[in-house]
Design a protein around this motif. Sequence first.
Motif, PDB file in Angstrom:
ATOM      1  N   VAL A 170       0.828  -1.204   0.000  1.00 34.13           N
ATOM      2  CA  VAL A 170       0.000   0.000   0.000  1.00 34.13           C
ATOM      3  C   VAL A 170       0.866   1.260   0.000  1.00 34.13           C
ATOM      4  O   VAL A 170       0.568   2.232  -0.692  1.00 34.13           O
TER       5      VAL A 170
ATOM      6  N   ILE B  69      -0.363   4.576  -2.416  1.00 32.02           N
ATOM      7  CA  ILE B  69      -1.501   5.426  -2.057  1.00 32.02           C
ATOM      8  C   ILE B  69      -1.155   6.777  -1.457  1.00 32.02           C
ATOM      9  O   ILE B  69      -1.992   7.664  -1.465  1.00 32.02           O
TER      10      ILE B  69
ATOM     11  N   VAL C 196      -9.550  -3.278   4.864  1.00 32.51           N
ATOM     12  CA  VAL C 196      -8.815  -2.974   3.627  1.00 32.51           C
ATOM     13  C   VAL C 196      -9.771  -2.973   2.436  1.00 32.51           C
ATOM     14  O   VAL C 196      -9.718  -2.085   1.588  1.00 32.51           O
TER      15      VAL C 196
ATOM     16  N   VAL D  26      -9.611   0.969   1.530  1.00 31.80           N
ATOM     17  CA  VAL D  26      -8.442   1.195   0.679  1.00 31.80           C
ATOM     18  C   VAL D  26      -8.876   1.102  -0.778  1.00 31.80           C
ATOM     19  O   VAL D  26      -9.369   0.068  -1.219  1.00 31.80           O
TER      20      VAL D  26
ATOM     21  N   TRP E  27      -7.481  10.493  -3.400  1.00 35.16           N
ATOM     22  CA  TRP E  27      -7.422  10.874  -1.991  1.00 35.16           C
ATOM     23  C   TRP E  27      -7.861  12.317  -1.779  1.00 35.16           C
ATOM     24  O   TRP E  27      -8.359  12.662  -0.708  1.00 35.16           O
TER      25      TRP E  27
END
Length: 107
Positions: A8, A12, A67, A71, A86
Amino acid sequence: MGPVPWTVNSEIYPEAYRGLCGGMSATVNWISNLIVAQSFLSIAEATGAGPAFMILVGVAVVAFIFVAVFVPETKGLSFEEVERIWQERPQRNRGVAAVPDQKEPLL
């Protein structure tokens, strides 16, 4: 959950925070490993090996659900597209928030 932070982290976090967030994720990963290593034998002795492993299975299932829900999928996206995800997410959730933005602190 061991490999999740490493996977991740590479995708991200916004570039400006990637180092800080990567360090925080690594710290949480190692603290989690320490908790499991320090508590497993005591739990297994108190409850038996089967229930001790079922506790870990429960933690893993909760982590998997977290997750899967929180995510976002980043497969095939550029770093810029991931950053945009984001940035858009807080704006999208702002209309759902129960407490409106306030300029003065609550007492």
